[in-house]
Write a protein that holds these residues in place. Structure first.
Motif, PDB file in Angstrom:
ATOM      1  N   UNK A   8       1.523  -6.148 -15.194  1.00 19.01           N
ATOM      2  CA  UNK A   8       0.175  -5.172 -15.450  1.00 19.01           C
ATOM      3  C   UNK A   8      -0.078  -4.387 -14.028  1.00 19.01           C
ATOM      4  N   UNK A   9       0.874  -4.452 -13.162  1.00 19.97           N
ATOM      5  CA  UNK A   9       0.642  -3.684 -11.796  1.00 19.97           C
ATOM      6  C   UNK A   9      -0.621  -4.131 -10.950  1.00 19.97           C
ATOM      7  N   UNK A  10      -0.552  -5.256 -11.129  1.00 19.44           N
ATOM      8  CA  UNK A  10      -2.056  -5.845 -10.305  1.00 19.44           C
ATOM      9  C   UNK A  10      -1.789  -5.731  -8.828  1.00 19.44           C
ATOM     10  N   UNK A  11      -2.803  -5.265  -8.169  1.00 24.05           N
ATOM     11  CA  UNK A  11      -2.930  -5.082  -6.759  1.00 24.05           C
ATOM     12  C   UNK A  11      -4.213  -5.872  -5.997  1.00 24.05           C
ATOM     13  N   UNK A  12      -3.888  -6.259  -4.604  1.00 17.83           N
ATOM     14  CA  UNK A  12      -4.988  -7.063  -4.073  1.00 17.83           C
ATOM     15  C   UNK A  12      -5.005  -6.370  -2.794  1.00 17.83           C
ATOM     16  N   UNK A  31      -1.453  -0.618  22.359  1.00 12.82           N
ATOM     17  CA  UNK A  31      -0.047   0.060  22.347  1.00 12.82           C
ATOM     18  C   UNK A  31       0.696   0.795  21.173  1.00 12.82           C
ATOM     19  N   UNK A  32       0.112   0.700  20.160  1.00 11.14           N
ATOM     20  CA  UNK A  32       0.528   1.581  18.989  1.00 11.14           C
ATOM     21  C   UNK A  32      -0.716   2.261  18.382  1.00 11.14           C
ATOM     22  N   UNK A  33      -0.532   3.216  17.499  1.00 10.94           N
ATOM     23  CA  UNK A  33      -1.565   3.760  16.675  1.00 10.94           C
ATOM     24  C   UNK A  33      -1.805   2.829  15.463  1.00 10.94           C
ATOM     25  N   UNK A  34      -3.121   3.023  14.781  1.00 10.08           N
ATOM     26  CA  UNK A  34      -3.403   2.118  13.704  1.00 10.08           C
ATOM     27  C   UNK A  34      -2.585   2.429  12.677  1.00 10.08           C
ATOM     28  N   UNK A  35      -2.474   1.440  11.909  1.00 13.70           N
ATOM     29  CA  UNK A  35      -1.448   1.622  10.834  1.00 13.70           C
ATOM     30  C   UNK A  35      -1.475   0.730   9.542  1.00 13.70           C
ATOM     31  N   UNK A  36      -0.954   0.827   8.592  1.00 15.29           N
ATOM     32  CA  UNK A  36      -0.740  -0.130   7.425  1.00 15.29           C
ATOM     33  C   UNK A  36      -2.237  -0.379   6.821  1.00 15.29           C
ATOM     34  N   UNK A  37      -3.020   0.693   6.772  1.00 16.61           N
ATOM     35  CA  UNK A  37      -4.321   0.590   5.872  1.00 16.61           C
ATOM     36  C   UNK A  37      -3.961   0.743   4.827  1.00 16.61           C
ATOM     37  N   UNK A  38      -2.873   1.080   4.167  1.00 16.81           N
ATOM     38  CA  UNK A  38      -2.022   1.111   2.678  1.00 16.81           C
ATOM     39  C   UNK A  38      -2.263  -0.241   2.009  1.00 16.81           C
ATOM     40  N   UNK A  39      -2.505  -1.407   3.181  1.00 18.90           N
ATOM     41  CA  UNK A  39      -2.182  -2.696   2.639  1.00 18.90           C
ATOM     42  C   UNK A  39      -3.451  -3.091   1.537  1.00 18.90           C
ATOM     43  N   UNK A  40      -4.541  -2.148   1.748  1.00 13.88           N
ATOM     44  CA  UNK A  40      -5.487  -2.561   0.813  1.00 13.88           C
ATOM     45  C   UNK A  40      -5.271  -2.493  -0.391  1.00 13.88           C
ATOM     46  N   UNK A  41      -4.131  -1.874  -0.820  1.00 16.40           N
ATOM     47  CA  UNK A  41      -3.633  -1.900  -2.448  1.00 16.40           C
ATOM     48  C   UNK A  41      -2.308  -2.428  -2.323  1.00 16.40           C
ATOM     49  N   UNK A  42      -1.936  -3.555  -2.282  1.00 16.13           N
ATOM     50  CA  UNK A  42      -0.655  -4.263  -2.345  1.00 16.13           C
ATOM     51  C   UNK A  42      -0.355  -4.588  -3.598  1.00 16.13           C
ATOM     52  N   UNK A  43       1.013  -4.241  -3.964  1.00 12.30           N
ATOM     53  CA  UNK A  43       1.301  -4.868  -5.046  1.00 12.30           C
ATOM     54  C   UNK A  43       1.883  -6.296  -5.147  1.00 12.30           C
ATOM     55  N   UNK A  44       1.424  -7.080  -6.357  1.00 14.70           N
ATOM     56  CA  UNK A  44       1.637  -8.439  -6.641  1.00 14.70           C
ATOM     57  C   UNK A  44       2.994  -8.824  -6.885  1.00 14.70           C
ATOM     58  N   UNK A  45       3.903  -9.496  -6.142  1.00 11.43           N
ATOM     59  CA  UNK A  45       5.168 -10.167  -6.792  1.00 11.43           C
ATOM     60  C   UNK A  45       5.042 -11.456  -7.097  1.00 11.43           C
ATOM     61  N   UNK A  65      -8.704 -16.934  -8.583  1.00 17.98           N
ATOM     62  CA  UNK A  65      -8.280 -18.412  -9.038  1.00 17.98           C
ATOM     63  C   UNK A  65      -6.774 -18.264  -9.473  1.00 17.98           C
ATOM     64  N   UNK A  66      -5.996 -17.180  -9.571  1.00 17.80           N
ATOM     65  CA  UNK A  66      -4.893 -16.915 -10.131  1.00 17.80           C
ATOM     66  C   UNK A  66      -3.683 -16.600  -9.072  1.00 17.80           C
ATOM     67  N   UNK A  67      -4.389 -16.430  -7.829  1.00 20.54           N
ATOM     68  CA  UNK A  67      -3.026 -15.891  -6.792  1.00 20.54           C
ATOM     69  C   UNK A  67      -3.497 -16.671  -5.545  1.00 20.54           C
ATOM     70  N   UNK A  68      -2.397 -16.999  -4.739  1.00 18.80           N
ATOM     71  CA  UNK A  68      -2.565 -17.193  -3.413  1.00 18.80           C
ATOM     72  C   UNK A  68      -1.324 -16.597  -2.709  1.00 18.80           C
ATOM     73  N   UNK A  69      -1.652 -15.432  -1.770  1.00 18.47           N
ATOM     74  CA  UNK A  69      -0.703 -14.596  -1.094  1.00 18.47           C
ATOM     75  C   UNK A  69      -0.085 -15.484   0.084  1.00 18.47           C
ATOM     76  N   UNK A  70       1.416 -15.688  -0.092  1.00 21.19           N
ATOM     77  CA  UNK A  70       1.917 -16.433   1.201  1.00 21.19           C
ATOM     78  C   UNK A  70       2.390 -15.215   1.950  1.00 21.19           C
ATOM     79  N   UNK A  71       2.725 -14.067   1.913  1.00 21.09           N
ATOM     80  CA  UNK A  71       3.391 -12.950   2.468  1.00 21.09           C
ATOM     81  C   UNK A  71       3.171 -11.782   2.270  1.00 21.09           C
TER      82      UNK A  71
END
Length: 273
Positions: A154-158, A124-138, A225-231
């Protein structure tokens, strides 16, 4: 539930299995004991009838009516659509099916595929948010509980590609992903025979294909070991209005939030166990 005047009927809208217990609850402000009830097939032929017995319970936490009568029609095992009639309540249809929950199961699994993020197999929609491969950590500012977050200095991304959208703002939450994934696996474990394959393009049936989609995302929530992504996705996603996933101007610019949350880590671990 169908109603008329002062009476209501509670029954299974999905339908009933042929050889299981089948009940209807008549709720009313008036005592219905002694009233006649009847079930007719499509041709109008009476296939079962009886008399309403005394009320089982009065008004309470689960019913707003003074009288609540149970009608058992388990002896009716023929597959089909029938009409239930009783004085004081509008006649309504009841169904006996070989698999009454099939359409509901397919509908729910289809919806999960609709909400897939970063997938070429979405619906029901086109593929999207492939940019989430490089998400900025807050991370949360300071050591105390606060709603203020700041980007990693340091601009770390995951890589947080995948998962299911939580709503029209296209954020993704680890907690709901974990609960959904666990529920899918548990449902299959309890009754694997009711699940089939309609949407999956892998060797897995639909429910296991969706469960794997959830598991794959959960594996990314602790990239080291330093990160756990909740959102995945944040406050800015709530402000850009309604649009389709592929129209999101924030694709490739989205942030994710990292904190060691015992509750969310526990739920993720349970789903992955």
């Amino acid at each position: 539930t169908f109603s008329h005047a002062k009476g209501y009927a509670r029954y299974n809208l999905a339908g009933y299995f042929p050889n299981t217990i089948k009940r209807i609850v008549i709720m009313s402000d008036d005592d219905c004991a002694g009233k006649k009830w009847e079930i007719k097939d499509k041709s109008g032929k009476s296939v079962l009838s009886g008399t309403v017995e005394k009320s089982l319970i009065g008004k309470g936490d689960h019913t707003p009516m003074d009288f609540n009568h149970e009608i058992d029609f388990s002896s009716l095992t023929t597959v089909g659509t029938f009409t239930f009639k009783i004085e004081g309540i509008k006649a309504f249809k009841i169904k006996i099916k070989k698999n009454p929950y099939k359409s509901i199961i397919q509908s729910n699994l289809r919806w999960l595929r609709v909400t897939r993020s970063g997938s070429k197999d979405c619906l029901d929609h086109k593929p999207a948010h492939f940019g989430d491969t490089a998400s900025y950590i807050y991370r949360r500012k300071g050591k105390e509980n606060t709603d203020e977050w700041e980007e990693d200095p340091n601009g770390k991304k995951v890589n947080m590609l995948g998962g299911w959208y939580d709503g029209f703002v296209y954020t993704k939450f680890t907690l709901t992903t974990a609960l959904t994934t666990y529920s899918l696996l548990r449902a299959y474990e309890i009754n694997p025979s009711v699940f089939g394959k309609k949407y999956s393009k892998t060797d897995l049936i639909d429910i296991l294909d969706e469960a794997k989609w959830g598991l794959d995302y959960l594996l990314k929530t602790m990239p080291d070991d330093n990160e756990f992504i909740i959102q995945m996705g944040g406050f800015a996603d709530n402000e850009r209005g309604t649009l389709l996933p592929h129209e999101d101007p924030r694709d490739g610019k989205r942030e994710c939030y990292s904190i060691f949350s015992p509750n969310q880590m526990g739920n993720a671990a349970a789903a992955l166990a």
